[in-house]
Design a protein around this motif. Structure first.
Motif, PDB file in Angstrom:
ATOM      1  N   UNK A 239     -40.454 -33.974 -68.522  1.00  0.00           N
ATOM      2  CA  UNK A 239     -39.241 -34.296 -67.770  1.00  0.00           C
ATOM      3  C   UNK A 239     -38.359 -35.281 -68.532  1.00  0.00           C
ATOM      4  N   UNK A 240     -37.078 -35.189 -68.296  1.00  0.00           N
ATOM      5  CA  UNK A 240     -36.155 -36.094 -68.975  1.00  0.00           C
ATOM      6  C   UNK A 240     -36.428 -37.552 -68.675  1.00  0.00           C
ATOM      7  N   UNK A 241     -36.955 -37.831 -67.492  1.00  0.00           N
ATOM      8  CA  UNK A 241     -37.267 -39.223 -67.149  1.00  0.00           C
ATOM      9  C   UNK A 241     -38.336 -39.803 -68.070  1.00  0.00           C
ATOM     10  N   UNK A 242     -39.238 -38.940 -68.575  1.00  0.00           N
ATOM     11  CA  UNK A 242     -40.240 -39.408 -69.527  1.00  0.00           C
ATOM     12  C   UNK A 242     -39.566 -39.924 -70.794  1.00  0.00           C
TER      13      UNK A 242
ATOM     14  N   UNK B 274     -37.204 -44.257 -74.389  1.00  0.00           N
ATOM     15  CA  UNK B 274     -36.016 -44.851 -75.001  1.00  0.00           C
ATOM     16  C   UNK B 274     -35.872 -46.305 -74.576  1.00  0.00           C
ATOM     17  N   UNK B 275     -36.077 -46.568 -73.307  1.00  0.00           N
ATOM     18  CA  UNK B 275     -35.949 -47.939 -72.813  1.00  0.00           C
ATOM     19  C   UNK B 275     -37.033 -48.845 -73.375  1.00  0.00           C
ATOM     20  N   UNK B 276     -38.240 -48.305 -73.528  1.00  0.00           N
ATOM     21  CA  UNK B 276     -39.313 -49.107 -74.139  1.00  0.00           C
ATOM     22  C   UNK B 276     -38.977 -49.428 -75.588  1.00  0.00           C
ATOM     23  N   UNK B 277     -38.436 -48.457 -76.313  1.00  0.00           N
ATOM     24  CA  UNK B 277     -38.063 -48.698 -77.711  1.00  0.00           C
ATOM     25  C   UNK B 277     -36.983 -49.760 -77.810  1.00  0.00           C
ATOM     26  N   UNK B 278     -36.016 -49.703 -76.922  1.00  0.00           N
ATOM     27  CA  UNK B 278     -34.934 -50.695 -76.949  1.00  0.00           C
ATOM     28  C   UNK B 278     -35.449 -52.080 -76.554  1.00  0.00           C
ATOM     29  N   UNK B 279     -36.413 -52.113 -75.656  1.00  0.00           N
ATOM     30  CA  UNK B 279     -36.994 -53.403 -75.298  1.00  0.00           C
ATOM     31  C   UNK B 279     -37.673 -54.046 -76.507  1.00  0.00           C
ATOM     32  N   UNK B 280     -38.478 -53.272 -77.215  1.00  0.00           N
ATOM     33  CA  UNK B 280     -39.152 -53.816 -78.395  1.00  0.00           C
ATOM     34  C   UNK B 280     -38.135 -54.297 -79.418  1.00  0.00           C
TER      35      UNK B 280
ATOM     36  N   UNK C 166     -36.911 -43.349 -87.199  1.00  0.00           N
ATOM     37  CA  UNK C 166     -38.306 -43.724 -87.379  1.00  0.00           C
ATOM     38  C   UNK C 166     -38.896 -44.626 -86.323  1.00  0.00           C
ATOM     39  N   UNK C 167     -38.118 -45.014 -85.347  1.00  0.00           N
ATOM     40  CA  UNK C 167     -38.638 -45.765 -84.206  1.00  0.00           C
ATOM     41  C   UNK C 167     -38.444 -44.958 -82.930  1.00  0.00           C
ATOM     42  N   UNK C 168     -37.283 -44.402 -82.766  1.00  0.00           N
ATOM     43  CA  UNK C 168     -36.925 -43.729 -81.523  1.00  0.00           C
ATOM     44  C   UNK C 168     -37.768 -42.492 -81.211  1.00  0.00           C
TER      45      UNK C 168
END
Length: 865
Positions: A81-84, A89-95, A111-113
């Motif tokens: 699902x797109x929500x996954x 994406x939000x976890x990557x931006x948080x890090x 290489x991160x996203x």
């Protein structure tokens, strides 16, 4: 890394996680990926697969999501699902917002996203483990953070070989071990979770020995540095594979999306750019191949495959198409490859030597169907290892940390026993065996069996589990088991109806959902394989998705998207048949799809009109026994490939010894077609004396001969031995392994009998050549079957043995028994037994029983290495 088939290392490498080393490029222009995203959205119009973009997100999140959806495999869009993806994406931006290092936008995006590393099932590893990992790297430099994350991975996971399917990062952690492809997938995921750009690098096949390997590169302040996954070293750019990689012919990786970097581009697709990074590890040279017709005229549009000899196959590592001038170019390590070129029904080939020649011409002088035989000698690259310095203090600290991490992992693994004990007490030894194989997934299997026992269906549940691989048991979800169990008749076939698995696809609970959705659509055709096949052909669009080669779209994903590559289509058809109680399967050797109807096996031909009956014949392979080889082994001495498929010749995967024996006794059914029989003798130097035979198989039974080239006076590989075999060090009483004791390279292992004349003769012969063996300097490991036998020997030891001898105990003769199996020798092979082997598990010398002059025989072989 252990061999594995079907999804080859080319496939395993083919799914994202790469960009070029070196300079930082400008970010992909926004209009390009936005345009690619819109084109993707238009192409996948069925199933509301892009509904997540109707939800609220920041401009940066929307940009990241568009980039992912523009280039991710179709299976990921259809199955998750797109929500996954938005949560990842939000976890990557948080890090990125909390770490102490800066990552340029383009490096971050490539290489991160990306969530996917390889062909693993996707999971929530990034969000689930991010907090733990961020705490471990807090306050560290980027360089030290990379080392720390690898130590974290080693604390969770160590190496063990397994099958081709790649488990997800969380499943690998739950199991606590994995093969190198799984370890490297885990490490890339862990590095990306803390905003460290990372990619998985593969050598699809070694050139100097059988096997392959995968490792990881991390972006550190503008440079790509490598490491062995879950194998932490004190510094980066260091791993056990430094020397083997320096002999590599090809190391490559693939960039998610469109990329224009400085490296040599191997191929481009709408979704990824494959780049050649061999030059980071080994000297390279370019090669231009010109393809002509029989009259010397250049041919445009010919397919050219560069192939490395490995596992008795010339394995295709790259496939290129000639330009208008008939040329393709490729860069590789300084060794030999076989290049096969073809267009329509014409083909030709040539051995090429990178570094010794810069060009080659291949004339397509043969037709498909011609009988041809040819000897081909292959020389791999020479070793040019570059080892970074490590201080004694660094090595000692790293060793201390690894021992502590081993202890943490051992404590976790000790918890698995409770499930096995419970199953044995409640349901018996057979049930306990399945729970034990499940490793960290034992609660899933235990609860499934307990539920079946409560409903008096335990035998049926055990039958279902019998269809699963050991890896399936380690990572299968509870819903998959209950869906198959509760939505399949108890009288249905086990292997071709009840079984959840069809091929190497992601296991999902599809039966209840497919029945609810497909039964109303098929209407009166429900229960008919002909109607089912007709629906698939008319309503599921076949695509040639360039990244679908390494993954499958699940049956539910195919239903949602109404799009499938041919392999996913086959799995969907089989799953839909099984949901209706119709036996159906995909043949593991040929990859062909079948169903059973009216007592008849029917073959499915995708893209054709109507069902095709099987077009098969018989093949018998002849072989004349040799002194060290009574019968040849598939993947070791020979392989068989058939013309057609994704490659010019597609390997037949005979993983069952009974299937291989059928080839030798003439009872093997094979599809009619044109075949390539490859045989070879691997020398201790890594060179190969190979032979190829091309021949047709028509309606009448066909025959061919396995020609195994003689090694001559050179040392050849005659068998295999597990260098990770464990024994007890006689001096310390501690467990060790051949690999730990001998280090990388060659060694001698002897299995001794106490107080027997043949053993005493052998040891005296070795003592007579002690000085020469000490000059050689490699470990000589001498094993007794029991501590008592060793004690008896010490009462009357042989004097003058080399100082390189180490004594050990092969408790119960387990290592010796395994050697007998691997060398195809009787379990009661007389002692003493001696081998010369190496840590690539190759055996180049074997002796057993009464032998005079053993020391000289050992030295003769050693001098030939």
């Amino acid at each position: 890394m252990m061999r594995y088939r079907t999804i080859t290392i080319l496939v395993l490498a083919a799914l994202m996680g790469a960009m070029s080393p070196g300079r930082v490029e400008a970010a992909t222009p926004r209009p390009q990926y936005v345009a690619d995203f819109k084109a993707r959205q238009a192409a996948l119009s069925h199933g509301d697969l892009f509904s997540v973009f109707d939800s609220t997100m920041t401009a940066a999140e929307r940009s990241d999501m568009e980039f992912l959806y523009a280039y991710m495999p179709t299976c990921d869009i259809a199955d998750y699902p797109g929500t996954f993806f938005l949560s990842q994406v939000r976890a990557a931006r948080h890090a990125r917002s909390v770490v102490g290092w800066a990552v340029p936008d383009d490096v971050y995006r490539h290489f991160v996203l990306p969530v996917r590393v390889n062909n693993e099932n996707l999971d929530t590893f990034r969000s689930a483990m991010q907090g733990e990992l961020l705490e471990r790297v807090r306050g560290k430099s980027l360089y030290d953070a990379v080392l720390e994350v690898n130590h974290w991975c080693h604390e969770k996971v160590n190496y063990q070989p397994s099958d081709a399917r790649t488990s997800s990062p969380l499943a690998t952690v739950r199991t606590s071990w994995g093969r190198c492809g799984e370890e490297s997938t885990l490490l890339v995921a862990a590095l990306r979770a803390v905003c460290i750009p990372a990619r998985q690098v593969y050598t699809p096949r070694w050139a100097h020995t059988d096997d392959n390997h995968a490792w990881v590169e991390a972006w550190v302040d503008g440079k790509w540095l490598f490491m062995g996954a879950c194998e932490p070293e004190p510094v980066l750019n260091l791993g056990w594979f430094n020397a083997p990689a320096s002999r590599g012919m090809l190391m490559h990786t693939k960039v998610f999306g469109q990329y224009a970097g400085p490296e040599v581009v191997m191929s481009r697709t709408p979704y990824y750019t494959e780049i050649n990074v061999t030059g980071n590890y080994a000297p390279t040279a370019p090669m231009t191949v010109t393809v002509t017709d029989a009259h010397g005229r250049p041919l445009q549009g010919a397919r050219v495959e560069f192939r490395i000899y490995n596992y008795a196959e010339f394995f295709p590592v790259a496939g290129l198409i000639t330009a208008a001038d008939g040329r393709v170019s490729f860069t590789a390590g300084l060794g030999d490859m076989l290049v096969i070129a073809a267009k329509a029904d014409r083909l030709g080939w040539a051995r090429v030597r990178f570094g010794q020649q810069s060009s080659a011409t291949i004339a397509l002088t043969h037709r498909v169907g011609d009988r041809v035989e040819e000897d081909i000698d292959i020389i791999p690259p020479a070793e040019h290892a570059n080892m970074p310095p490590v201080t004694a203090a660094q090595r000692a600290e790293n060793t201390r940390r690894m021992a502590a991490e081993d202890s943490v992992r051992a404590i976790y693994r000790a918890t698995f026993r409770q499930g096995t004990d419970s199953a044995r007490a409640l349901m018996g030894a057979d049930a306990a065996a399945y729970v034990a194989k499940a490793e960290g997934n034992w609660p899933t299997i235990l609860h499934f069996l307990q539920g079946a026992q409560a409903t008096v269906r335990l035998p049926r549940a055990m039958a279902l589990l019998s269809t699963l691989t050991d890896k399936d048991l380690r990572d299968v979800a509870p819903a998959v088991l209950t869906d198959a169990m509760n939505h399949t008749a108890d009288t249905a076939q086990v292997a071709h109806v009840l079984a959840p698995r069809v091929a190497d696809e992601q296991l999902v609970p599809y039966r209840a959902a497919l029945r609810a959705m497909a039964a109303p659509v098929l209407g009166k055709g429900w229960g008919s394989p002909v109607a089912t096949l007709d629906y698939c052909r008319k309503h599921i669009a076949l695509t040639a998705d360039p990244v679908a080669a390494g993954t499958y779209t699940s049956p539910l994903g195919v239903w949602r998207s109404r799009v499938a590559d041919e392999r996913s289509m086959a799995v969907f058809f089989v799953a839909l048949c099984r949901t209706q109680g119709i036996p159906a399967w995909v043949d593991p050797v040929t990859g062909r799809t079948y169903y059973e109807w009216g007592g008849r096996r029917v073959q499915v031909e995708w893209g054709s009109d109507g069902s095709a009956t099987p077009v098969s014949s018989r093949l018998r392979l002849h072989f004349g026994a040799k002194p060290h080889l009574a019968a040849p082994e598939y993947y070791t001495h020979y392989t068989l490939s058939r013309w057609g498929g994704q490659d010019l010749f597609t390997l037949l995967n005979y993983d069952d010894a009974r299937q291989c024996q059928a080839l030798l006794d003439g009872s093997a059914p094979v599809p009619q077609g044109y075949y390539l029989l490859t045989t070879g003798t691997r020398l201790a130097s890594g060179s190969v004396r190979a032979h190829i035979s091309l021949f047709p198989v028509g309606p009448q039974p066909a025959e061919a001969t396995i020609v195994l080239p003689d090694a001559g006076t050179a040392v050849s590989v005659i068998g295999s031995f597990d260098s990770e075999s464990r024994f007890t060090d006689a001096a310390t009483g501690r467990a060790s392994s051949v690999l730990l004791s001998a280090g990388r390279g060659y060694y001698v292992v002897g299995f001794l009998g106490v107080g027997q004349e043949p053993t005493n003769h052998a040891l005296r012969d070795i003592a007579q050549r002690a000085s020469q063996l000490e000059v050689w300097g490699r470990r000589i490991l001498l094993l007794f079957p029991t501590v008592e036998d060793y004690a008896k020997y010490l009462a009357s030891p042989i004097p003058g043995l080399p100082s390189t001898v180490q004594w050990g105990i092969d408790t119960g003769g387990i290592i010796a028994a395994d050697l007998s199996v691997r060398m195809k020798q009787p379990a009661a092979t007389p002692l003493p037994r001696f081998i010369i082997g190496d840590t690539f598990n190759r055996v180049v010398f074997e002796s057993h029983g009464y032998t005079i002059g053993l020391g000289d025989q050992l030295l003769k072989t050693i001098h030939g290495l």
